[in-house]
Design an enzyme around this catalytic site. Structure first.
Site, mmCIF file in Angstrom:
data_model
loop_
_atom_site.group_PDB
_atom_site.id
_atom_site.type_symbol
_atom_site.label_atom_id
_atom_site.label_comp_id
_atom_site.label_asym_id
_atom_site.label_seq_id
_atom_site.Cartn_x
_atom_site.Cartn_y
_atom_site.Cartn_z
ATOM 1 C CG ASP A 14 11.442 -0.529 -2.790
ATOM 2 O OD1 ASP A 14 11.232 0.361 -1.942
ATOM 3 O OD2 ASP A 14 10.684 -1.511 -2.935
ATOM 4 C CB SER A 15 12.466 -1.925 1.380
ATOM 5 O OG SER A 15 11.145 -1.759 0.896
ATOM 6 C CB CYS A 77 12.359 3.050 -1.047
ATOM 7 S SG CYS A 77 11.844 2.568 0.609
ATOM 8 C CD GLU A 156 7.989 -7.191 -0.848
ATOM 9 O OE1 GLU A 156 8.661 -8.216 -1.021
ATOM 10 O OE2 GLU A 156 8.305 -6.077 -1.312
ATOM 11 C CG HIS A 190 5.706 -2.299 -1.697
ATOM 12 N ND1 HIS A 190 6.875 -1.652 -1.394
ATOM 13 C CD2 HIS A 190 5.982 -3.629 -1.655
ATOM 14 C CE1 HIS A 190 7.833 -2.552 -1.167
ATOM 15 N NE2 HIS A 190 7.318 -3.763 -1.326
HETATM 16 N N1 DGL Z 1 8.360 0.557 -0.878
HETATM 17 C C1 DGL Z 1 8.750 1.270 0.255
HETATM 18 C C2 DGL Z 1 8.257 2.671 0.352
HETATM 19 O O1 DGL Z 1 8.059 3.282 -0.664
HETATM 20 C C3 DGL Z 1 8.892 0.631 1.576
HETATM 21 C C4 DGL Z 1 8.098 -0.477 2.002
HETATM 22 C C5 DGL Z 1 8.725 -1.055 3.231
HETATM 23 O O2 DGL Z 1 9.803 -1.589 3.094
HETATM 24 O O3 DGL Z 1 8.148 -0.927 4.309
HETATM 25 O O4 DGL Z 1 8.109 3.210 1.413
#
Ligand code: DGL
Length: 276
Positions: A14-15, A77, A156, A190
Site C-alpha cells: 500500500d502507499s 491499495c 495517517e 485507509h
Molecule cells: N490506501 C490507498 C488507497 O486505497 C491510497 C491512499 C493514498 O495514498 O492516497 O487508495
C-alpha cells in the site's frame, strides 16, 4: 509446484498504513499464510499523484517484494489497483489481485435500491474503475462517486475519532446522502479505519462495504486455484510469520500497526525503495 513455494509469503503493499486493513483480514481469514507487507510511507499519498508516478512507484515496490521470495501479490491499495494493476501484473510474473474487483462484487450483492456510493482518493475516482466494474456487473446501478482527498492524511495522523474528522466527513458525505445510497464502498484502504465515524454519520440503513474482507476471500480462492495455498499450520516455534517494510519512519508505522493488528509488530524496517 514444490511445498516450499506454498510456504512462501504473500506480498502485500500500500502507499502507507491503509493496506494494514487488508493484511488484517488476510491474517484473520488465512492463518496459515505468511505475509511480507510494504507501506510506502515516504511517498504517501498516492491519491493525488499522476498515473505515471503511481505506476513507477508500484513497479519499484513489486521489484522489492520479489527479493522476498513471495508467491503472489495483493495490491492493498485502491489507487494503485485502479491506476497500475496491469503494470503490476506485468512486473510481477506471478498471481496478483487488487481490492477493486472484490469490493465491486460485494457492493452489487448488497444494494437493494441500486444507488451505490463510492468514496475514494481523487486518482481512484478519476480512473472510474469502481463505476466501470459495478456497471459491468449490473448496468442499472447508479454509482455516486466522491473523492475525499483529506481523509488519508487524517488517518495517517491517527485522527480516527476527532471532531475535525467528523466535520470533514460530513462535508464529503453530503452529496452521497442526497442520492439516497443504501450501500457505500470504502474505496480506499485507509477508510475502514474511519468506519465507526462514517457509521455514526450515515446510520444503520447504509451498508458499508470494506473491500478488504472480500479481497482476503478472493485471495484464498486464487491461491487454491493456482495450487499455491499453504495448508501446513504455522509452526508454533516460528515466532514471526509476518514481515513489515516501509520507505520511511518505521517507528510511526510500528505504533500504528500495533494499534490495529491482532499481532505484535516489532520488526518494521526501512527500505530505500527508489533503488529498486
Ligand atoms: N490506501 C490507498 C488507497 O486505497 C491510497 C491512499 C493514498 O495514498 O492516497 O487508495
Amino acid at each position: 509446484m514444490t511445498e516450499k513455494i506454498n510456504e512462501a509469503p504473500i506480498g502485500v503493499f500500500d502507499s502507507g498504513l491503509g493496506g494494514l486493513t487488508v493484511a488484517r483480514e488476510i491474517m484473520r481469514n488465512l492463518p496459515t499464510e505468511r505475509i511480507v507487507y510494504f507501506g510506502d510511507t515516504a511517498r504517501v499519498p498516492y491519491g493525488s499523484k499522476s498515473k505515471d508516478t503511481i505506476v513507477r512507484y508500484s513497479r519499484q515496490i513489486v521489484r522489492f517484494l520479489k527479493t522476498q521470495d513471495i508467491k503472489a501479490i495483493v495490491i492493498a491499495c485502491n489507487t494503485a489497483t485502479a491506476l497500475a494493476i496491469d503494470e503490476v501484473k506485468e512486473e510481477a510474473g506471478m498471481p496478483v489481485i487488487g481490492v477493486i474487483d472484490p469490493g465491486a462484487h460485494m457492493a452489487v450483492r448488497a444494494t437493494r435500491n441500486k444507488n451505490v456510493g463510492v468514496i475514494a482518493t481523487r486518482a481512484t475516482i478519476q480512473a472510474r474503475t469502481y463505476t466501470t466494474f459495478i456497471n459491468n456487473l449490473d448496468p442499472e446501478i447508479n454509482v455516486i462517486s466522491q473523492a475525499c482527498p483529506l481523509l488519508v492524511p487524517l488517518v495517517e495522523e491517527g485522527w480516527l475519532h476527532d471532531r475535525i474528522t467528523d466535520e470533514i466527513l460530513m462535508r464529503y458525505l453530503d452529496d452521497v446522502l442526497e442520492h439516497d445510497v443504501d450501500t457505500l464502498i470504502l474505496g480506499c484502504t485507509h477508510y475502514p479505519l474511519l468506519r465507526s465515524a462514517i457509521k455514526k454519520l450515515l446510520g444503520e440503513q447504509v451498508t458499508l462495504i470494506n473491500p478488504a474482507y472480500e479481497t482476503a476471500k478472493e485471495l484464498e480462492k486464487m491461491l487454491a486455484a493456482s495450487g499455491l495455498a499453504n495448508v501446513r499450520p504455522m509452526d508454533k516455534n516460528e515466532p514471526y510469520p509476518y514481515k513489515f517494510f516501509v520507505s520511511d519512519d518505521a517507528k510511526k508505522f510500528k505504533d500504528f500497526a500495533n494499534s490495529i493488528l491482532p499481532i505484535d509488530v516489532t520488526n518494521a524496517r526501512v527500505v530505500p525503495i527508489e533503488e529498486y
